[in-house]
Design an enzyme around this catalytic site. Structure first.
Site, mmCIF file in Angstrom:
data_model
loop_
_atom_site.group_PDB
_atom_site.id
_atom_site.type_symbol
_atom_site.label_atom_id
_atom_site.label_comp_id
_atom_site.label_asym_id
_atom_site.label_seq_id
_atom_site.Cartn_x
_atom_site.Cartn_y
_atom_site.Cartn_z
ATOM 1 N N LYS A 37 65.225 9.739 28.743
ATOM 2 C CA LYS A 37 65.536 11.326 27.846
ATOM 3 C C LYS A 37 66.833 11.467 28.335
ATOM 4 O O LYS A 37 67.298 12.589 27.536
ATOM 5 C CB LYS A 37 64.679 11.451 29.306
ATOM 6 C CG LYS A 37 64.857 13.455 29.196
ATOM 7 C CD LYS A 37 63.672 13.588 30.649
ATOM 8 C CE LYS A 37 65.127 13.637 31.819
ATOM 9 N NZ LYS A 37 64.823 14.691 32.940
ATOM 10 N N THR A 38 68.026 11.330 29.308
ATOM 11 C CA THR A 38 68.675 11.948 30.035
ATOM 12 C C THR A 38 69.868 11.184 28.085
ATOM 13 O O THR A 38 70.702 11.586 27.973
ATOM 14 C CB THR A 38 69.284 11.780 30.971
ATOM 15 O OG1 THR A 38 68.925 11.869 31.667
ATOM 16 C CG2 THR A 38 70.612 12.318 31.207
ATOM 17 N N ASP A 221 66.920 20.647 29.163
ATOM 18 C CA ASP A 221 66.323 19.414 29.854
ATOM 19 C C ASP A 221 64.617 19.600 31.357
ATOM 20 O O ASP A 221 64.972 20.909 31.291
ATOM 21 C CB ASP A 221 67.573 19.120 30.738
ATOM 22 C CG ASP A 221 67.185 17.865 31.259
ATOM 23 O OD1 ASP A 221 66.220 16.553 31.019
ATOM 24 O OD2 ASP A 221 68.314 17.351 32.492
ATOM 25 N N GLU A 222 64.837 18.793 31.608
ATOM 26 C CA GLU A 222 63.105 19.229 31.588
ATOM 27 C C GLU A 222 62.527 20.830 31.364
ATOM 28 O O GLU A 222 62.240 20.859 32.762
ATOM 29 C CB GLU A 222 63.712 19.420 33.609
ATOM 30 C CG GLU A 222 64.222 18.240 33.597
ATOM 31 C CD GLU A 222 63.588 16.968 34.239
ATOM 32 O OE1 GLU A 222 62.073 17.339 33.831
ATOM 33 O OE2 GLU A 222 64.679 16.484 35.490
ATOM 34 N N GLN A 283 55.167 15.264 33.581
ATOM 35 C CA GLN A 283 56.080 15.504 34.699
ATOM 36 C C GLN A 283 56.050 16.860 35.911
ATOM 37 O O GLN A 283 56.806 17.222 36.396
ATOM 38 C CB GLN A 283 57.062 14.606 34.843
ATOM 39 C CG GLN A 283 56.839 13.048 34.844
ATOM 40 C CD GLN A 283 58.123 12.468 34.639
ATOM 41 O OE1 GLN A 283 58.877 12.707 35.843
ATOM 42 N NE2 GLN A 283 58.687 11.853 33.660
ATOM 43 N N ARG A 636 58.314 5.821 39.609
ATOM 44 C CA ARG A 636 59.580 5.406 39.976
ATOM 45 C C ARG A 636 60.287 4.060 40.907
ATOM 46 O O ARG A 636 60.946 3.784 40.918
ATOM 47 C CB ARG A 636 59.841 6.703 41.755
ATOM 48 C CG ARG A 636 59.699 7.799 41.869
ATOM 49 C CD ARG A 636 60.231 8.848 40.961
ATOM 50 N NE ARG A 636 59.465 8.933 39.514
ATOM 51 C CZ ARG A 636 60.269 9.595 38.250
ATOM 52 N NH1 ARG A 636 61.536 9.236 38.358
ATOM 53 N NH2 ARG A 636 59.852 9.256 37.339
#
Length: 777
Positions: A37-38, A221-222, A283, A636
DNA sequence: ATTGACGCTATTTTT
DNA sequence: TAGCGTCAAT
């Protein structure tokens, strides 16, 4: 300098590439955990710039955390030979702060307005409650804080709250009084930063048009974590006005043309920007704090997102871990839909451990970690839990085993008492009317200003509607003189530091205030003194980086270093803890683990009531959020995932008997390898290759099977414990610290079982079996 | 102004 | 269980 375009795009998978190179339009990228994503976000920015489609100054990228913003800046500088410092990349709050600093007059704020963090806000509300003689039983400050913030995050000012009964009306009055108090003191809280800058753009057409024209690309983002106000803020900048009162979108303002709808050339929206939002509805774990996953659907609809791009290839975890995550999250109803996959192979099964007690669970984890430490650096091992209270047993076990660990979630640098005190003095230099700061340090270090004097002062201030500082002159007698002395102290501080560079100002203030002296004389004050010195360092490094921060076309109006530094301190609370050794096991809640990844992850306390949490289950959509939390936890792990639960757990001073978490049942049995005998009601597939390898780490006898919902019988536990330990009266035992001894008597059962041992050298001791390591000798 | 006792409460928390 | 906040006592 890797700035050629093919180079930039190399290594992207087709979906990532599609997202990065999407022609100008509104976009929603559904980016699964570990899907890059980043990378997509930053490469998109780099691509826009290096293809000449956008200048660095026409881009706005917004994140939730400072960490994410820094990461983005760092990656961008690595990709492009440009100075990223002047770019509008930051957190929602950071960018709003920037906007308000640049246009403080238009926003109706003093030039040196201060930012209240959560704790400051709470103390401001407490002060308000006291000064208005409000019954704090009926209106607990914490609840008021929550209420006020919730209103602001819905874009609702006090005058717009709908109140139907006396209680609600009173609460709204308090809200209004709080707003007045903040305004008078020249301070804004976190939510206010957002709401103020939203309203600034809403009301000031010139500014709105300016920024709408300036920003052609807004990257978020997010996105799943945005609240209504943040969404409205984005819409505002993107050129689509929106009223958010009461959470109802009322499009009764003449809407600005949607980007692209009024533009006469492609790729350059007139009066607005293209939104590129990246998020993952699975998420979304911050609904309790106002995050609205629904913003994703709304964005899709309102901005007419043509096609949602899904990033489903995962580069982090082995297949079994992803399969488990997918299986869990599939049980949620409301999803945009997504399935993670990897080409990395399925890897190991997930290891499941059933412990007798929380203590056993902790001890087992420690043993397991000791076994792992050959293959994994300690910092690559994470212990996750649902709630902070669970960390204690784990810490205890790690401590006893002398394993270094680091717990996330403690006090952060700028939140420490001594730092807050020092900052309060600095704030008073910048603005003596900041009553929160004033109240904090007026008598710290103590200078004989007691509660009675302060009460008089507060009354005088209230009577004339002024700040505490300004009311000092109205008093008489003893209170007057000691308070005047304090006021003079502030004046001396301000004058004495007028032409000093910031670090020296801090240093000066530490001396004049008496803070240094105070902590020097305090027996436990050494750490605090060091922290104060660290504050000087923080100021120094802030100043040296600051020059670049200001390299922007926004008029910063001779913002002082001091004001910027104070804003920085509020907006970025700093490291969670002095980063002790890097080589430490990482302990944290699942929430704090979001965004991180580790080779080895333990998810502990997988019990009904704990995870999913009992308070969440009855809540509307509560269970689904818990499940997303579980999904976050599972994803994770890169290589190895441990899942554990305990039959017996000490919680709030009481022993609880929890059932295994339903989330365990949601994982296909074939992905699991039970380290303890499997539960009766669990499904055992024949084809599962690992089932015959069951080999308990610790000596666990087969458990007496118990029906779901029936707490285990005490006797059963007691009996098992005796079997397990093989201890009886008269038994010779060895203890790590006390050496050899013999058991004299015992009492209690299960968790509470204790034995009295007569040690050869150490004498008579009572030991809890659950704590002491006694081995038959 | 500091200390100690008592009672209350007890998910998660970017900024 | 324990950490906090309030309150009374020194």
């Amino acid at each position: 300098m890797p700035s050629s375009i093919p180079q930039l795009l190399s290594g992207l998978n087709p979906e990532q590439l599609a997202a990065v190179t999407l022609p100008p339009q509104h976009a929603l990228i559904l980016a699964g955990a570990g899907s890059g994503k980043t990378r997509v976000l930053t490469t998109r920015i780099a691509w826009l710039i290096s293809t000449g489609q956008a200048g660095p100054h026409s881009i706005l990228a917004v994140t939730f955390t400072n960490k994410a913003a820094k990461e983005m800046l760092a990656r961008l500088s690595a990709m492009l030979p440009i100075n990223t410092r002047g770019m509008w990349i930051g957190t929602f709050h950071g960018l709003c702060n920037r906007l308000l600093r640049a246009h403080y007059r238009e926003a109706g704020l003093p030039q040196l307005f201060q930012i209240l963090d959560q704790a400051d806000q709470l103390s401001a509300i407490k002060r308000l409650v006291r000064s208005l003689n409000i019954d704090d039983e009926k209106f607990p400050p914490r609840e008021l804080q929550h209420f006020i913030n919730a209103q602001k995050e819905q874009g609702v000012r006090a005058n717009a709250v709908e109140a139907w009964d006396d209680f609600a009306r009173r609460r709204v009055e308090i809200y209004a009084a709080y707003e007045q108090q903040c305004q008078r003191e020249g301070v804004v809280d976190f939510a206010e930063l957002l709401l103020r800058s939203f309203e600034l753009l809403e009301r000031n057409e010139i500014l709105r048009r300016h920024y709408q024209e300036r920003f052609q690309h807004i990257l978020v983002d997010e996105f799943q974590d945005t609240n209504r106000l943040q969404y409205a803020w984005l819409r505002q900048l993107a050129g689509k006005a929106m009223h958010i009162a009461g959470g109802r979108a009322k499009n009764d303002l003449p809407p600005n043309p949607l980007p692209g709808e009024g533009g006469d050339y492609p790729g350059a929206p007139i009066n607005g920007a293209w939104i590129f939002a990246v998020g993952d509805d699975d998420q979304s774990i911050y609904a309790f704090r106002g995050a609205e996953v629904g913003n994703m659907r709304d964005l899709e609809r309102e901005f007419k997102v043509a096609k949602v791009i899904r990033l489903e290839q995962n580069y982090r975890s082995h297949g079994n871990i992803l399969d488990a995550a997918n299986a869990i999250i599939k049980n949620n109803e409301a999803r945009l839909g997504k399935n993670l996959w990897t080409d990395a192979g399925s890897g190991e099964p997930l290891r499941v451990f059933e412990a007798n007690s929380d203590l056993d669970e902790a001890r087992w984890i420690v043993e397991e970690i000791q076994g792992l430490s050959r293959d994994h650096s300690r910092s690559e091992i994470a212990l996750l839990y649902r709630s902070n209270a669970q960390s204690r047993v784990l810490e205890h076990a790690l401590f006893n085993a002398r394993l270094p660990y680091r717990v996330y979630g403690g006090l952060r640098f700028f939140e420490r008492q001594e730092i807050k005190h020092a900052l309060a003095y600095l704030r008073l230099i910048a603005n003596p009317d900041d009553d929160t700061a004033f109240a904090r340090v007026v008598n710290f270090p103590t200078r004989g200003i007691g509660a009675r004097s302060l009460e008089q002062l507060a009354d005088a201030a209230k009577a004339q509607g002024s700040s505490l500082h300004a009311a000092i002159g109205q008093l008489g007698g003893k209170a007057q003189s000691s308070l005047s002395t304090f006021a003079q102290l502030i004046v001396r501080m301000r004058e004495g530091s007028a032409d000093l560079p910031l670090p020296e100002v801090v240093d000066h203030v530490l001396d004049l205030s008496g803070l240094r002296e105070h902590y020097r004389n305090e027996k436990e004050g050494q750490d605090r003194l060091e922290n104060l010195d660290e504050l000087i360092n923080a100021a120094a490094s802030f100043v040296s980086e600051e020059g670049q921060h200001l390299a922007t076309d926004v008029p910063m109006e001779e913002q002082s270093d001091l004001a910027s530094f104070l804003a920085h301190a509020s907006l970025e609370a700093g490291e969670h803890q002095a980063g002790d050794s890097d080589e430490a096991i990482q302990l944290m809640t699942v929430h704090s683990a979001k965004g991180l990844e580790f080779n080895v992850v333990f998810i502990s306390g997988l019990e009904e009531g704990l995870f999913p949490h009992e308070n969440a289950v009855p809540e509307e959509r509560g269970l689904e959020e818990e499940r997303r939390l579980m999904y976050v936890a599972v994803t994770r792990a890169r290589q190895r995932l441990y899942l554990s639960f305990a039959q017996t757990r000490m919680l709030h001073g009481q022993t609880r008997y929890n059932l295994p978490s339903r989330f365990l049942d949601e994982i296909p049995a074939g992905l699991l390898k039970w380290l303890t005998p499997k539960l009766k009601n669990a499904y055992v597939p024949k084809e599962a290759p690992w089932q015959d390898e069951v080999k308990p780490k610790t000596s666990h006898k087969p458990l007496p099977l118990r029906r779901a919902n029936a707490p285990p019988m005490h006797q059963a536990i007691a009996a098992r414990r005796e079997d397990d330990s093989g201890l009886r009266i008269g038994q010779n035992v060895m203890h790590a610290k006390f050496g050899q001894g013999v058991i004299i008597q015992s009492e209690g059962s299960g968790q509470d079982a204790r034995v009295q041992v007569n040690f050869r050298h150490a004498g008579m001791k009572w030991l809890a079996l659950s704590v002491a390591k006694l081995s038959p000798a």
